[in-house]
Design a protein around this motif. Structure first.
Motif, PDB file in Angstrom:
ATOM      1  N   SER A 259       0.809  -1.227   0.000  1.00 45.78           N
ATOM      2  CA  SER A 259       0.000   0.000   0.000  1.00 45.78           C
ATOM      3  C   SER A 259       0.837   1.270   0.000  1.00 45.78           C
ATOM      4  O   SER A 259       0.368   2.336  -0.394  1.00 45.78           O
ATOM      5  CB  SER A 259      -0.948   0.009   1.207  1.00 45.78           C
ATOM      6  N   ASN A 263      -1.275   4.194  -4.623  1.00 44.73           N
ATOM      7  CA  ASN A 263      -2.469   4.755  -3.974  1.00 44.73           C
ATOM      8  C   ASN A 263      -3.713   3.881  -4.195  1.00 44.73           C
ATOM      9  O   ASN A 263      -4.579   3.748  -3.324  1.00 44.73           O
ATOM     10  CB  ASN A 263      -2.749   6.166  -4.488  1.00 44.73           C
ATOM     11  N   GLN A 264      -3.847   3.319  -5.400  1.00 53.06           N
ATOM     12  CA  GLN A 264      -5.008   2.473  -5.685  1.00 53.06           C
ATOM     13  C   GLN A 264      -4.984   1.216  -4.825  1.00 53.06           C
ATOM     14  O   GLN A 264      -6.004   0.772  -4.290  1.00 53.06           O
ATOM     15  CB  GLN A 264      -5.038   2.080  -7.167  1.00 53.06           C
ATOM     16  N   LYS A 267      -6.112   1.888  -1.293  1.00 52.93           N
ATOM     17  CA  LYS A 267      -7.584   1.892  -1.142  1.00 52.93           C
ATOM     18  C   LYS A 267      -8.121   0.464  -1.080  1.00 52.93           C
ATOM     19  O   LYS A 267      -8.981   0.133  -0.245  1.00 52.93           O
ATOM     20  CB  LYS A 267      -8.214   2.631  -2.337  1.00 52.93           C
ATOM     21  N   GLU A 270      -7.370  -1.033   2.289  1.00 50.91           N
ATOM     22  CA  GLU A 270      -8.290  -0.554   3.326  1.00 50.91           C
ATOM     23  C   GLU A 270      -9.624  -1.300   3.254  1.00 50.91           C
ATOM     24  O   GLU A 270     -10.187  -1.715   4.282  1.00 50.91           O
ATOM     25  CB  GLU A 270      -8.512   0.951   3.156  1.00 50.91           C
ATOM     26  N   ASP A 271     -10.150  -1.475   2.030  1.00 54.19           N
ATOM     27  CA  ASP A 271     -11.419  -2.203   1.859  1.00 54.19           C
ATOM     28  C   ASP A 271     -11.297  -3.648   2.314  1.00 54.19           C
ATOM     29  O   ASP A 271     -12.196  -4.205   2.956  1.00 54.19           O
ATOM     30  CB  ASP A 271     -11.865  -2.169   0.381  1.00 54.19           C
TER      31      ASP A 271
END
Length: 575
Positions: A259, A263-264, A267, A270-271
């Motif tokens: 991570s 950046n993608q 995300k 995090e999900d």
């Protein structure tokens, strides 16, 4: 309008299918040819009394079917809603009547089986039959108030609606007062019954939605093994070495390590973390459910017993627990009324007085409108009678107030009886001879005068009644000369606003026909049957000529017939 009529094995009719058109259709033919039999068939189709005598000799049953077309908003749509008969947007209504040789009568409306009474309701809104032998609604005093109100429906609508609401409340309160003021023995028995019912409901200790909750719990207990196995399998699919959570944890850690570089992916990481913790929490809940779940046969027996008790009470007091609780509240109110009868009777007396006074005020408005309307109606009917050479006749709608007893409300110092449509009774009165007193219209003796009076009334009321087909069966009997011509013009005038079918022996009436149908009797193989033929213009002249002479055609009668047709055509062009 009546568009199509099919008749099979009815009296002397073997099989006939007649297509009717708009305007005036006149049926002519020799006596006994079957003209009135066709009207009899239509009468049965509209709910008239049947008989095995109508079934053709040797046939198993007589069948009559009529296709009607109506406009949107016609009263028959309301009948359809009332009796559960579907009437489509095309406005087609099919009435069917079968009479077996055993005397059974089978009725249908748009294919749905209905009682004879329901068929009659539909027939009454579609067909209006007048004959010299029948007492019609126009001649029946019981219907006169309906006819006058129909004539003044725009002016009466608001007041009548208000009155009917008040009258309904007034009758409800009066009924309750009567029930509460019945003899002491009946009241005591009623109170005992209510106390028993209330005690039974209170001892049941009902809770809202209790039956639904118990049904849900019973379902879970009865399927304990399936429920336990499902939770067990779900839990062990997620928890344990090399199980769901392990693999999710591996996926979460793998994404987390990347991570910082994308950046993608941050995300997505995090999900994934959120999903992992949600599934982890779900796994803990499954563990708790599994540890708490246990089969309790005693609890299942308790639930079964309670549901049986609730079902027993439902049979007596309501479909649901909530209905039974509401009924218990109603019982308490009624018991309070009985125990405190005197005070409740006093309140009801006040309500009766107030509602009665309010209803009388609305009834007075209705009474005044009827008085004004009756004067206008009298003028119109007198004008119609003058056209029919009864210029000396006098017509009046006698509007009286129904007298009541001491417990009825007062109007202008007198007690009046409130009726569903006000406090009036209405009777049409007429006299055809100067100096003679006005008499009830159905008591006028002369057949010729009765025909003209009926036509005058029909001319006025036909536009307000809403029926699609008006049928006249030899209503012109007993008249001739200029009166016959006047009757012919009136019948045609009615056909401008309604479809009219008319059986007539008068050439003047037949000449006015938009469609002329001849009915003949045919004998073949020693059996009699009826033949129906729509006449051409030339055939019309021949038929009129026969009606004039009753014998062979001559050039003179043919000329007379053609002249009648020309005069009729000129009259129709003026209308």
């Amino acid at each position: 309008m009546l568009t199509e009529l099919s008749i099979k094995d009815f009296a002397i009719i073997d099989q006939v299918s007649i297509t009717f058109k708009e305007g005036l259709t006149v049926l002519t033919g020799e006596t006994g040819a079957g003209k009135s039999i066709i009207i009899d068939a239509i009468q049965l189709l509209s709910g008239g009394r049947g008989s095995v005598e109508y079934v053709r000799h040797g046939a198993a049953k007589a069948e009559i079917e009529g296709l009607f077309t109506v406009q949107t908003g016609h009263a028959v749509y309301q009948k359809g809603k009332q009796f559960g008969v579907e009437i489509g947007e095309d406005g087609m209504v099919v009435l069917q009547r079968t009479i077996t040789h055993q005397g059974k009568s089978i009725c249908r409306v748009n294919g749905k089986l209905v009682t004879l009474g329901i068929l009659k309701e539909f027939g009454y809104s579609l067909i209006d039959i007048h004959s010299q032998h029948e007492t019609q609604s126009l001649m029946d005093p019981d219907h006169h108030i309906e006819l006058l109100d129909m004539f003044a429906k725009d002016q009466l609508r608001v007041s009548l609606d208000e009155y009917k609401q008040l009258y309904s409340k007034y009758q409800t309160v009066k009924k309750r007062y009567k029930e509460l003021s019945e003899n002491e023995q009946e009241m005591a028995q009623r109170l005992d019954l209510l106390e028993f019912q209330l005690r039974e409901l209170q001892e049941a200790e009902l809770r809202p939605y209790e039956d639904e909750e118990l049904e849900e719990e019973r379902k879970k207990l009865m399927n304990y093994e399936k429920v336990y196995q499902g939770i067990h399998d779900a839990y062990y699919a997620l928890y344990g070495e090399q199980k769901g959570l392990d693999w999710l944890s591996l996926a979460m850690n793998s994404l987390e390590s990347t991570s910082d570089y994308d950046n993608q992916l941050a995300k997505l990481s995090e999900d994934m973390s959120n999903s992992y913790y949600v599934i982890e929490e779900l796994t803990f809940q499954l563990s708790t459910q599994m540890s708490e779940l246990e089969f309790d046969p005693e609890r299942l027996n308790e639930i079964e017993s309670r549901l049986n008790e609730l079902n027993r009470l439902k049979k007596k007091y309501g479909q649901t627990v909530e209905d039974m609780m509401e009924y218990a509240s109603e019982i308490e109110e009624e018991m309070d009324e009985i125990k405190n009868k005197d005070s409740h009777l006093h309140k009801l007396e006040q309500q009766i007085t107030e509602l009665g006074e309010d209803a009388v005020l609305e009834a007075k408005n209705i009474h005044d409108i009827r008085k004004q309307t009756s004067e206008r109606l009298s003028g119109l009917i007198h004008s119609e009678l003058t056209d029919l050479y009864l210029e000396k006749a006098s017509f009046q709608a006698d509007i009286s107030i129904k007298e009541g007893s001491q417990d009825n409300p007062e109007f202008e110092g007198k007690h009046v009886r409130l009726l569903p449509n006000g406090f009036n009774t209405i009777t049409f009165l007429i006299t055809t001879n100067p100096g003679e007193p006005l008499k009830e219209i159905h008591k006028v003796a002369s057949g010729g005068e009765m025909s003209r009076i009926m036509l005058a009334l029909k001319r006025i009321f036909s536009r307000h009644q809403g029926v699609t087909s008006v049928i006249f069966d030899e209503v012109d009997t007993g008249v001739s000369g200029r009166v016959a011509q006047a009757i012919a013009e009136k019948i045609h005038g009615i056909s401008v606003g309604s479809q009219v079918l008319c059986i007539s022996h008068l050439p003047q009436v037949a000449a006015m026909a938009d469609t002329h149908v001849r009915i003949e009797k045919n004998i073949s193989n020693q059996r009699t049957s009826t033949v129906v033929t729509e006449l051409s213009e030339e055939d019309k002249a021949d038929e009129l000529s026969r009606m004039i002479t009753g014998a062979e055609l001559t050039n003179t009668t043919l000329e007379h017939a053609r002249e009648l047709l020309k005069l009729a055509s000129k009259h129709k062009q003026k209308v």
